[in-house]
Scaffold this motif. Structure first.
Motif, mmCIF file in Angstrom:
data_model
loop_
_atom_site.group_PDB
_atom_site.id
_atom_site.type_symbol
_atom_site.label_atom_id
_atom_site.label_comp_id
_atom_site.label_asym_id
_atom_site.label_seq_id
_atom_site.Cartn_x
_atom_site.Cartn_y
_atom_site.Cartn_z
ATOM 1 N N THR A 179 0.818 -1.209 0.000
ATOM 2 C CA THR A 179 0.000 0.000 0.000
ATOM 3 C C THR A 179 0.853 1.262 0.000
ATOM 4 O OG1 THR A 179 -0.164 0.039 2.421
ATOM 5 C CG2 THR A 179 -1.873 -1.169 1.213
ATOM 6 N N ALA A 180 0.252 2.350 -0.441
ATOM 7 C CA ALA A 180 0.858 3.680 -0.408
ATOM 8 C C ALA A 180 -0.271 4.691 -0.245
ATOM 9 C CB ALA A 180 1.663 3.952 -1.672
ATOM 10 N N THR A 181 0.089 5.910 0.131
ATOM 11 C CA THR A 181 -0.916 6.944 0.420
ATOM 12 C C THR A 181 -0.866 8.058 -0.610
ATOM 13 O OG1 THR A 181 -0.811 6.488 2.797
ATOM 14 C CG2 THR A 181 -1.719 8.604 2.135
ATOM 15 N N VAL A 182 -2.045 8.436 -1.089
ATOM 16 C CA VAL A 182 -2.218 9.577 -1.992
ATOM 17 C C VAL A 182 -3.069 10.617 -1.263
ATOM 18 C CG1 VAL A 182 -3.186 10.371 -4.185
ATOM 19 C CG2 VAL A 182 -2.059 8.137 -4.052
ATOM 20 N N ASP A 183 -2.707 11.888 -1.396
ATOM 21 C CA ASP A 183 -3.496 12.989 -0.833
ATOM 22 C C ASP A 183 -4.105 13.798 -1.973
ATOM 23 O OD1 ASP A 183 -2.772 12.384 1.845
ATOM 24 O OD2 ASP A 183 -0.865 13.409 1.538
ATOM 25 N N MET A 184 -5.343 14.237 -1.754
ATOM 26 C CA MET A 184 -6.050 14.996 -2.788
ATOM 27 C C MET A 184 -6.807 16.152 -2.147
ATOM 28 S SD MET A 184 -8.957 13.603 -5.466
ATOM 29 C CE MET A 184 -9.567 14.626 -6.803
ATOM 30 N N ARG A 185 -6.896 17.265 -2.869
ATOM 31 C CA ARG A 185 -7.752 18.373 -2.460
ATOM 32 C C ARG A 185 -8.405 18.980 -3.695
ATOM 33 N NH1 ARG A 185 -5.661 23.632 -3.295
ATOM 34 N NH2 ARG A 185 -7.204 24.395 -1.814
ATOM 35 N N ILE A 186 -9.594 19.541 -3.488
ATOM 36 C CA ILE A 186 -10.283 20.270 -4.552
ATOM 37 C C ILE A 186 -9.865 21.728 -4.442
ATOM 38 C CG2 ILE A 186 -12.491 20.857 -5.592
ATOM 39 C CD1 ILE A 186 -11.777 17.863 -5.632
ATOM 40 N N GLY A 187 -9.074 22.168 -5.394
ATOM 41 C CA GLY A 187 -8.521 23.521 -5.340
ATOM 42 C C GLY A 187 -9.266 24.526 -6.182
ATOM 43 N N GLY A 188 -10.312 24.075 -6.881
ATOM 44 C CA GLY A 188 -11.102 24.996 -7.683
ATOM 45 C C GLY A 188 -12.298 24.276 -8.290
ATOM 46 N N PHE A 189 -13.302 25.032 -8.678
ATOM 47 C CA PHE A 189 -14.492 24.447 -9.291
ATOM 48 C C PHE A 189 -15.158 25.508 -10.171
ATOM 49 C CE2 PHE A 189 -16.052 26.682 -5.637
ATOM 50 C CZ PHE A 189 -17.293 27.184 -6.015
ATOM 51 N N GLY A 190 -16.006 25.056 -11.050
ATOM 52 C CA GLY A 190 -16.719 25.989 -11.907
ATOM 53 C C GLY A 190 -17.876 25.311 -12.598
ATOM 54 N N SER A 191 -18.664 26.103 -13.274
ATOM 55 C CA SER A 191 -19.800 25.578 -14.009
ATOM 56 C C SER A 191 -20.337 26.685 -14.920
ATOM 57 C CB SER A 191 -20.901 25.091 -13.058
ATOM 58 O OG SER A 191 -21.906 24.392 -13.775
ATOM 59 N N GLN A 192 -21.517 26.441 -15.431
ATOM 60 C CA GLN A 192 -22.257 27.445 -16.195
ATOM 61 C C GLN A 192 -23.673 27.501 -15.647
ATOM 62 O OE1 GLN A 192 -22.341 27.894 -20.737
ATOM 63 N NE2 GLN A 192 -24.224 26.757 -20.371
ATOM 64 N N TYR A 193 -24.023 28.647 -15.058
ATOM 65 C CA TYR A 193 -25.416 28.722 -14.623
ATOM 66 C C TYR A 193 -26.288 29.098 -15.807
ATOM 67 C CZ TYR A 193 -25.442 33.934 -13.890
ATOM 68 O OH TYR A 193 -25.405 35.310 -14.029
ATOM 69 N N VAL A 194 -27.467 28.517 -15.849
ATOM 70 C CA VAL A 194 -28.442 28.783 -16.905
ATOM 71 C C VAL A 194 -29.725 29.280 -16.240
ATOM 72 C CG1 VAL A 194 -29.789 27.829 -18.811
ATOM 73 C CG2 VAL A 194 -27.442 27.029 -18.408
ATOM 74 N N LEU A 195 -30.244 30.380 -16.708
ATOM 75 C CA LEU A 195 -31.428 31.007 -16.121
ATOM 76 C C LEU A 195 -32.698 30.588 -16.864
ATOM 77 C CD1 LEU A 195 -29.895 34.593 -15.908
ATOM 78 C CD2 LEU A 195 -30.021 32.906 -14.038
ATOM 79 N N SER A 196 -33.824 30.746 -16.204
ATOM 80 C CA SER A 196 -35.114 30.434 -16.828
ATOM 81 C C SER A 196 -35.480 31.440 -17.908
ATOM 82 C CB SER A 196 -36.212 30.400 -15.757
ATOM 83 O OG SER A 196 -36.227 31.628 -15.027
ATOM 84 N N ASP A 197 -34.844 32.593 -17.898
ATOM 85 C CA ASP A 197 -35.066 33.628 -18.903
ATOM 86 C C ASP A 197 -33.754 34.382 -19.050
ATOM 87 O OD1 ASP A 197 -36.205 35.363 -20.708
ATOM 88 O OD2 ASP A 197 -37.895 35.922 -19.414
ATOM 89 N N THR A 198 -33.705 35.296 -19.985
ATOM 90 C CA THR A 198 -32.475 36.062 -20.124
ATOM 91 C C THR A 198 -32.297 36.983 -18.926
ATOM 92 O OG1 THR A 198 -33.518 37.903 -21.299
ATOM 93 C CG2 THR A 198 -32.745 36.030 -22.636
ATOM 94 N N ALA A 199 -31.040 37.276 -18.622
ATOM 95 C CA ALA A 199 -30.771 38.207 -17.521
ATOM 96 C C ALA A 199 -31.380 39.574 -17.810
ATOM 97 C CB ALA A 199 -29.255 38.310 -17.308
ATOM 98 N N ALA A 200 -31.404 39.941 -19.087
ATOM 99 C CA ALA A 200 -31.997 41.236 -19.456
ATOM 100 C C ALA A 200 -33.480 41.267 -19.131
ATOM 101 C CB ALA A 200 -31.766 41.512 -20.945
ATOM 102 N N ASN A 201 -34.195 40.189 -19.430
ATOM 103 C CA ASN A 201 -35.627 40.150 -19.144
ATOM 104 C C ASN A 201 -35.895 40.100 -17.646
ATOM 105 O OD1 ASN A 201 -36.335 40.236 -21.825
ATOM 106 N ND2 ASN A 201 -36.562 38.000 -22.030
ATOM 107 N N LEU A 202 -35.012 39.435 -16.910
ATOM 108 C CA LEU A 202 -35.215 39.329 -15.463
ATOM 109 C C LEU A 202 -34.946 40.652 -14.758
ATOM 110 C CD1 LEU A 202 -33.601 35.818 -14.763
ATOM 111 C CD2 LEU A 202 -36.039 36.386 -14.751
ATOM 112 N N THR A 203 -34.077 41.490 -15.326
ATOM 113 C CA THR A 203 -33.672 42.716 -14.631
ATOM 114 C C THR A 203 -34.154 44.001 -15.312
ATOM 115 O OG1 THR A 203 -31.583 42.839 -15.861
ATOM 116 C CG2 THR A 203 -31.591 41.577 -13.795
ATOM 117 N N GLY A 204 -34.507 43.912 -16.586
ATOM 118 C CA GLY A 204 -34.868 45.112 -17.330
ATOM 119 C C GLY A 204 -33.668 45.840 -17.899
#
Length: 417
Positions: A118-143
């Motif tokens: 056996t041997a040991t590995v260490d891991m960490r999550i150093g960043g994350f991302g995605s794409q948010y999608v809205l139910s309508d355009t941001a322009a329509n939601l905010t004017g």
């Protein structure tokens, strides 16, 4: 009066084969599995590089912007989140848009699939991302008519600016109803955005993960395949937590590790080195002309070793022996002589106690202690010392009698420690 000995070297390497099934990213309605594959192969052109090389194909943000991700590697996971109710202005942190990621180091054990080592590995999550999608355009939601300003107005801040303790990636992008982002996680904690306008529905289409690894020292591992896994729970209150409103379509993310250790153990003996002639210091003249018996018979045989792994050494004798090998008198058939063999290894190879190896006696025991390279060696010089001590020389040399003593000695370098 000579004795002819034969030296040879063998490299016992584990042979293995494995059938691996699946794909780099496999998804069910309950889990996402991502394989992380790394290999260690010694490089004679760069012997100081004694580290695993990550061979996992990068995907997602870190594949598109690798320089912005460094020192992270990144993969895109088919993990989706969708809101179960509208995001309201002034709602609680957990009912809005939030992330809490496992940014701390976590350990997992990888096991040699053939030996159980056996041997040991260490891991960490150093960043994350995605794409948010809205139910309508941001322009329509905010004017707001401008898309960039509309996204900013929707949250009162840009998603290109990460909330603390997160840090922003350098390359956000957007469209009328979506915004791509990547946030780095130098520390663990909730990173949250609060809506300034009502958002009827919102989703994240995937999850980009930037990860960092601390790998074991391959020089201290036997050759072969090592496997292990680390699982992160996904959902409210779990390791990967996007709050109580945006819920995932999977319950966990499992990182499955496969480490491939490919060692080198090669010994080269110069031409003619398989015949070792033992002689007194200064030659035979003192005995032939004056009858003065030598104190010992000896020969130092050099060799070159290339090694990246632990190994042990022991003897196989044609004529018995545990701590030494016998030499047989070709006339009478007796074995009054014993040759003792010791080893001196390059400075960067040490014994189990971390000490240099200088004239270390070899025996016929396959359970002999091993030796450990501190780095990959490519054709480094070592020496085998062969010696017949005085007591045996006294028996071998008799006035007026010419005899020849010979025997085969096999020196084994064994990587199966």
């Amino acid at each position: 009066m000579v004795s002819g000995l034969r030296t040879s070297n063998t490299s016992r390497k584990t042979k293995w084969s494995a059938a691996l099934y699946g794909c780099l990213i496999c998804s069910t309605s309950h889990a996402v599995t991502q394989e992380i594959r790394a290999v260690y192969v010694p490089d004679p052109a760069n012997p100081q590089a004694n580290a695993f090389i990550n061979q996992t194909p990068q995907s997602g943000y870190c594949a598109t912007y690798p320089n912005d991700c460094k020192p992270l590697s990144g993969v895109r996971l088919p993990l989706r989140f969708a809101s179960v109710q509208a995001l309201e202005p002034g709602s609680s942190e957990r009912n809005g848009a939030m992330f809490n990621m496992p940014a701390q180091w976590r350990s997992l054990m990888v096991t040699n699939v053939f030996t159980g080592e056996t041997a040991t590995v260490d891991m960490r999550i150093g960043g994350f991302g995605s794409q948010y999608v809205l139910s309508d355009t941001a322009a329509n939601l905010t004017g707001e008519t401008d898309d960039q300003q509309a996204h900013y107005k929707l949250w009162g801040t840009s998603w290109g600016v990460a909330p603390l303790p997160c840090r922003p990636g350098a390359m956000p992008s957007h469209g009328p109803d979506f915004f791509r982002f990547f946030w780095k996680t130098p520390a663990e904690g909730v990173c949250a955005k609060r809506a300034a306008f009502m958002i009827p529905w919102m989703s994240y289409g995937y999850l980009d993960v930037g990860y960092e690894l601390r790998m074991p020292d391959p020089l201290k591992m036997s050759a072969g395949l090592y496997s292990g896994q680390l699982a992160y729970g996904v959902g409210p209150g779990m390791d990967i937590d996007a709050g109580d409103n945006l819920l995932p379509d999977g319950s966990d993310v499992t990182f499955r590790f496969v480490l491939d250790v490919q060692h080198v153990l090669k010994v080269d003996i110069p031409p003619g080195g398989n015949k070792v002639v033992l002689v007194p210091e200064g030659g035979w003249l003192a005995w032939l002309q004056q009858g003065r018996k030598p104190a010992r018979l000896f020969r130092d045989q050099t060799f070159n070793i290339s090694s990246s792994s632990r190994f042990k050494m022991f003897l196989e004798c044609q004529y018995g022996g545990a701590q030494s090998c016998g030499l047989r008198d070709s006339e009478g058939g007796a074995t009054p002589a014993q040759v003792f063999v010791s080893i001196s290894l390059p400075d960067s190879i040490t014994d189990n106690a971390g000490q240099p190896v200088r004239r270390r006696p070899l025996s016929a025991s396959p359970d002999a202690p091993g030796f450990q390279p501190g780095r990959f060696l490519d054709r480094a010089a070592g020496t085998l010392h062969f010696e017949i001590p005085r007591d045996y020389v006294e028996q071998m040399l008799q006035p007026g009698q010419a005899r020849r003593y010979a025997g085969n000695v096999t020196v084994i370098w064994d990587s199966e420690v």
